[in-house]
Design a protein around this motif. Structure first.
Motif, PDB file in Angstrom:
ATOM      1  N   THR A 251       0.851  -1.188   0.000  1.00 21.38           N
ATOM      2  CA  THR A 251       0.000   0.000   0.000  1.00 21.38           C
ATOM      3  C   THR A 251       0.889   1.240   0.000  1.00 21.38           C
ATOM      4  O   THR A 251       2.100   1.166   0.245  1.00 21.38           O
ATOM      5  N   HIS A 252       0.276   2.386  -0.258  1.00 19.00           N
ATOM      6  CA  HIS A 252       1.003   3.649  -0.155  1.00 19.00           C
ATOM      7  C   HIS A 252       1.602   3.816   1.249  1.00 19.00           C
ATOM      8  O   HIS A 252       2.744   4.282   1.402  1.00 19.00           O
ATOM      9  N   ASP A 273      -6.116  -5.424  -4.066  1.00 18.90           N
ATOM     10  CA  ASP A 273      -6.370  -5.373  -2.625  1.00 18.90           C
ATOM     11  C   ASP A 273      -6.093  -6.690  -1.934  1.00 18.90           C
ATOM     12  O   ASP A 273      -6.549  -6.933  -0.818  1.00 18.90           O
ATOM     13  N   SER A 277      -2.704  -2.788  -3.281  1.00 20.03           N
ATOM     14  CA  SER A 277      -3.932  -2.000  -3.255  1.00 20.03           C
ATOM     15  C   SER A 277      -4.226  -1.466  -4.650  1.00 20.03           C
ATOM     16  O   SER A 277      -3.308  -1.116  -5.409  1.00 20.03           O
ATOM     17  N   GLU A 279      -5.473   1.336  -5.397  1.00 18.53           N
ATOM     18  CA  GLU A 279      -5.078   2.741  -5.446  1.00 18.53           C
ATOM     19  C   GLU A 279      -3.608   2.874  -5.837  1.00 18.53           C
ATOM     20  O   GLU A 279      -3.236   3.721  -6.659  1.00 18.53           O
ATOM     21  N   ASP A 282      -2.788   1.847  -9.528  1.00 20.65           N
ATOM     22  CA  ASP A 282      -3.228   2.830 -10.517  1.00 20.65           C
ATOM     23  C   ASP A 282      -2.525   4.180 -10.386  1.00 20.65           C
ATOM     24  O   ASP A 282      -2.834   5.104 -11.139  1.00 20.65           O
ATOM     25  N   ASP A 283      -1.597   4.293  -9.459  1.00 20.44           N
ATOM     26  CA  ASP A 283      -0.929   5.572  -9.208  1.00 20.44           C
ATOM     27  C   ASP A 283       0.149   5.808 -10.267  1.00 20.44           C
ATOM     28  O   ASP A 283       1.179   5.119 -10.268  1.00 20.44           O
TER      29      ASP A 283
END
Length: 313
Positions: A251-252, A273, A277, A279, A282-283
């Motif tokens: 994760t970030h 996930d 993650s 998020e 896709d960063d």
């Protein structure tokens, strides 16, 4: 575009094992020449015109199959995709007999993916054309390792001294297997992290193994995540996906604590996930996942070009 002058020292590409650092650097350098070509408006080269490429995929694939097909077509080859579900494999035909049958049709290069370790080697023994291993069970996936190396080199400017952490199902991953051979050969430091049940019984020399993912992450330049390959397991992974994500999910927040400048990779397909993650995947500032796909076409064009040069002279 690469000029067809340099000869490649091998007839086939069956694995990273057997390649030298010079061999790998040649493929990466040749692939660099195709990146701009692939970003252009017209993507047509005729150096493989008149040559036949067979993609024999006995396992499902999106990225590898289509990138090999696109690579061959952009180079001008006649590309045929072998579909085992529509073939005599369903009638019990052996891999060797299937290979001999395809060989009798005089292909100029065969790309094979198969669930059995060593399948590409077996096919290469009975064919008189170059064979490229597109994944053999839990064995090797050499073009994936090459495209990973190209992606890293383009972003960091080097491979020598780069710290790479690979986390996930190391035991069943042919991607990890090939990267654990290729990256150290090019001077990178490789660490692997996994629960004991997903760690191989042995690792190549120089690879550091961690059960603690956070410890393996510390100071990494590149973090490569792998999915749990339930299709290759005798029994299902015992823990819940939530527990796995808590211990080994990226994760970030985890990156910020242990590897704040690291870039993220994944060979796909992803379990969002679970190992990573959504998020973070896709960063665009941290994730190189889609660029890996793009580099895959360039690397596979380079491999097809290099391996067929002797047949074009």
């Amino acid at each position: 575009m690469p000029q067809p002058e340099t000869a490649f020292a091998h007839r086939d590409l069956l694995g990273i094992a057997g390649l030298s650092a010079t061999d790998i650097a040649l493929i990466l350098d040749e692939a660099e020449g195709w990146i701009g070509f692939n970003r252009g408006k017209r993507k047509a080269d005729d150096r493989l015109r008149g040559l036949t490429q067979i993609n024999a995929f006995f396992e499902n694939s999106t990225r590898t199959l289509f990138s090999f097909e696109i690579a061959g077509k952009r180079l001008g080859a006649q590309v045929s995709n072998f579909r085992p579900e529509e073939s005599s494999v369903k009638k019990g035909e052996s891999l060797t007999d299937t290979a001999l049958t395809l060989g009798a049709m005089r292909p100029d290069v065969v790309v094979i993916r198969h669930e059995a370790v060593g399948a590409a080697v077996d096919v290469a023994r009975v064919l008189d054309c170059p064979v490229i291993n597109a994944g053999d069970g839990t064995g090797e996936h050499p073009t994936q390792a090459l495209l990973d190396a190209l992606t890293i080199r383009r972003h960091l400017g080097r491979l020598d001294g780069v710290k790479v952490t690979i986390c996930g199902d190391i035991r069943h991953s042919r991607v990890a297997g090939s990267n654990m051979l290729s990256l150290p050969l090019m001077g990178a430091e490789v660490r692997v992290a996994a629960p004991p049940s997903l760690m191989p019984d042995s690792l190549p020399d120089g690879i550091a193994a961690y059960e603690d993912f956070d410890a393996a992450l510390a100071g990494a330049d590149i973090v490569m995540m792998l999915r749990i390959q339930r299709e290759r397991m005798a029994t299902a992974f015992p823990d819940s996906t939530e527990d796995y994500h808590a211990a080994y999910g990226l994760t970030h927040q985890r990156l910020a604590r242990h590897a704040p400048n690291a870039l993220v990779m994944h060979p796909g397909p992803m379990n969002r996930d679970v190992e990573i993650s959504g998020e973070l995947a896709d960063d665009p500032e941290r994730s190189l996942i889609l660029e890996q796909v793009e580099m895959g076409v360039a690397v596979r064009m380079a491999c097809l070009d290099l391996l067929t040069r002797a047949r074009r002279t």
